[in-house]
Motif scaffolding. Structure first.
Motif, mmCIF file in Angstrom:
data_model
loop_
_atom_site.group_PDB
_atom_site.id
_atom_site.type_symbol
_atom_site.label_atom_id
_atom_site.label_comp_id
_atom_site.label_asym_id
_atom_site.label_seq_id
_atom_site.Cartn_x
_atom_site.Cartn_y
_atom_site.Cartn_z
ATOM 1 N N ALA A 15 0.837 -1.204 0.000
ATOM 2 C CA ALA A 15 0.000 0.000 0.000
ATOM 3 C C ALA A 15 0.870 1.251 0.000
ATOM 4 C CB ALA A 15 -0.939 -0.003 1.201
ATOM 5 N N ALA A 16 1.965 1.226 0.735
ATOM 6 C CA ALA A 16 2.884 2.373 0.752
ATOM 7 C C ALA A 16 3.503 2.586 -0.624
ATOM 8 C CB ALA A 16 3.959 2.173 1.811
ATOM 9 N N ARG A 17 3.828 1.505 -1.318
ATOM 10 C CA ARG A 17 4.375 1.606 -2.680
ATOM 11 C C ARG A 17 3.339 2.217 -3.626
ATOM 12 N NH1 ARG A 17 5.991 -3.861 -5.178
ATOM 13 N NH2 ARG A 17 7.262 -3.907 -3.302
ATOM 14 N N ILE A 18 2.092 1.773 -3.501
ATOM 15 C CA ILE A 18 1.011 2.322 -4.334
ATOM 16 C C ILE A 18 0.799 3.799 -4.002
ATOM 17 C CG2 ILE A 18 -1.467 2.190 -4.819
ATOM 18 C CD1 ILE A 18 -1.179 -0.904 -4.344
ATOM 19 N N GLU A 19 0.814 4.144 -2.721
ATOM 20 C CA GLU A 19 0.667 5.550 -2.298
ATOM 21 C C GLU A 19 1.753 6.423 -2.918
ATOM 22 O OE1 GLU A 19 -1.293 7.411 -0.120
ATOM 23 O OE2 GLU A 19 -2.630 5.814 0.507
ATOM 24 N N ALA A 20 2.999 5.950 -2.891
ATOM 25 C CA ALA A 20 4.109 6.727 -3.460
ATOM 26 C C ALA A 20 3.910 6.913 -4.956
ATOM 27 C CB ALA A 20 5.442 6.041 -3.169
ATOM 28 N N TRP A 21 3.469 5.866 -5.637
ATOM 29 C CA TRP A 21 3.205 5.956 -7.079
ATOM 30 C C TRP A 21 2.078 6.955 -7.340
ATOM 31 C CZ3 TRP A 21 -1.282 4.482 -9.716
ATOM 32 C CH2 TRP A 21 -1.190 4.546 -11.112
ATOM 33 N N LEU A 22 1.019 6.894 -6.537
ATOM 34 C CA LEU A 22 -0.097 7.823 -6.701
ATOM 35 C C LEU A 22 0.328 9.266 -6.445
ATOM 36 C CD1 LEU A 22 -2.963 5.730 -5.087
ATOM 37 C CD2 LEU A 22 -2.828 6.463 -7.479
ATOM 38 N N GLU A 36 -7.520 10.253 -3.824
ATOM 39 C CA GLU A 36 -7.981 10.144 -2.441
ATOM 40 C C GLU A 36 -7.843 8.708 -1.981
ATOM 41 O OE1 GLU A 36 -11.835 11.814 -1.525
ATOM 42 O OE2 GLU A 36 -11.677 13.125 -3.275
ATOM 43 N N ARG A 37 -7.541 8.556 -0.707
ATOM 44 C CA ARG A 37 -7.525 7.220 -0.110
ATOM 45 C C ARG A 37 -8.797 7.067 0.706
ATOM 46 N NH1 ARG A 37 -2.872 3.725 2.881
ATOM 47 N NH2 ARG A 37 -4.200 1.897 3.102
ATOM 48 N N ASP A 38 -9.417 5.910 0.597
ATOM 49 C CA ASP A 38 -10.610 5.602 1.380
ATOM 50 C C ASP A 38 -10.162 5.349 2.819
ATOM 51 O OD1 ASP A 38 -12.884 4.615 2.564
ATOM 52 O OD2 ASP A 38 -13.045 2.848 1.293
ATOM 53 N N THR A 39 -10.449 6.267 3.691
ATOM 54 C CA THR A 39 -10.039 6.131 5.086
ATOM 55 C C THR A 39 -11.193 5.678 5.982
ATOM 56 O OG1 THR A 39 -10.462 8.485 5.442
ATOM 57 C CG2 THR A 39 -8.198 7.843 4.908
ATOM 58 N N GLU A 40 -12.396 5.661 5.445
ATOM 59 C CA GLU A 40 -13.559 5.330 6.264
ATOM 60 C C GLU A 40 -13.843 3.840 6.361
ATOM 61 O OE1 GLU A 40 -16.947 7.648 5.138
ATOM 62 O OE2 GLU A 40 -15.779 9.496 5.080
ATOM 63 N N SER A 41 -13.581 3.086 5.306
ATOM 64 C CA SER A 41 -13.959 1.671 5.288
ATOM 65 C C SER A 41 -12.955 0.769 5.996
ATOM 66 C CB SER A 41 -14.128 1.191 3.848
ATOM 67 O OG SER A 41 -12.861 1.105 3.219
ATOM 68 N N GLY A 42 -11.732 1.266 6.211
ATOM 69 C CA GLY A 42 -10.697 0.409 6.786
ATOM 70 C C GLY A 42 -10.023 -0.470 5.748
ATOM 71 N N ASP A 124 5.654 0.192 -13.258
ATOM 72 C CA ASP A 124 5.346 0.003 -14.680
ATOM 73 C C ASP A 124 3.953 -0.594 -14.872
ATOM 74 O OD1 ASP A 124 7.777 1.055 -15.489
ATOM 75 O OD2 ASP A 124 8.740 -0.910 -15.692
ATOM 76 N N GLU A 125 3.610 -1.567 -14.045
ATOM 77 C CA GLU A 125 2.294 -2.201 -14.170
ATOM 78 C C GLU A 125 1.192 -1.226 -13.760
ATOM 79 O OE1 GLU A 125 -0.295 -5.260 -15.292
ATOM 80 O OE2 GLU A 125 1.783 -4.815 -15.762
ATOM 81 N N LEU A 126 1.413 -0.450 -12.724
ATOM 82 C CA LEU A 126 0.436 0.562 -12.322
ATOM 83 C C LEU A 126 0.267 1.611 -13.420
ATOM 84 C CD1 LEU A 126 1.470 0.937 -8.586
ATOM 85 C CD2 LEU A 126 -0.637 -0.120 -9.453
#
Length: 155
Positions: A15-22, A36-42, A124-126
């Motif tokens: 998730a941290a890798r995806i966050e950095a890419w985003l 935006e990251r969904d912070t409400e659903s967990g 690259d895949e993202l």
């Protein structure tokens, strides 16, 4: 081969890798309007708002699960007419897509959906996923609307 489930720590790292890419997409990609990251659903989910030309604005959702990263975007509402012709059109387009396909979702709306194994996630895949969903939405949105809402385009 079945994908093994990732432990919470592994998912946090991914998730941290995806966050950095985003973060890089938000800063460097002119068609990315917001992230935006969904912070409400967990859950580990992100919403990427895209600026298009054929479809002015649309959102791509990413959902990191134990085994896969699922992604989707809403393409259009259920057709008002010519449903069979529209679904045939989209099914034929599926033959040309790699890593995603058209699907019927809630309330018969049309989506582009796909998923990849967590082991395959890298920048690259993202990039490929984001670019593909963007390109296909732009390419297929207007023709699909012209079929499913033909009477609105006559005139």
């Amino acid at each position: 081969m079945a994908q093994r489930p990732y432990a919470d720590e592994e998912l946090d790292t991914l998730a941290a890798r995806i966050e950095a890419w985003l973060d890089r997409q938000r800063a460097d990609n002119p068609v990315v309007a917001a992230v935006e990251r969904d912070t409400e659903s967990g859950e580990r989910r992100w919403f990427v708002r895209m600026r298009g030309e054929e479809k002015d604005v649309f959102t791509i959702w990413f959902h990191l699960r134990q085994r896969t990263l699922a992604y989707e975007t809403y393409v259009m509402p259920a057709p008002e007419e010519n449903a069979a012709a529209l679904y045939e059109h989209l099914l034929r387009r599926n033959l040309k897509l790699f890593g995603a396909s058209f699907a019927i979702g809630e309330e018969d709306a049309v989506f582009l959906v796909g998923q990849i194994a967590n082991d395959a996630i890298d920048d690259d895949e993202l990039d490929r996923i984001l670019g593909s969903l963007y390109g296909w939405t732009e390419q297929y949105f207007r023709p699909a609307m012209r079929i499913g809402f033909a009477s609105r385009f006559r005139g």
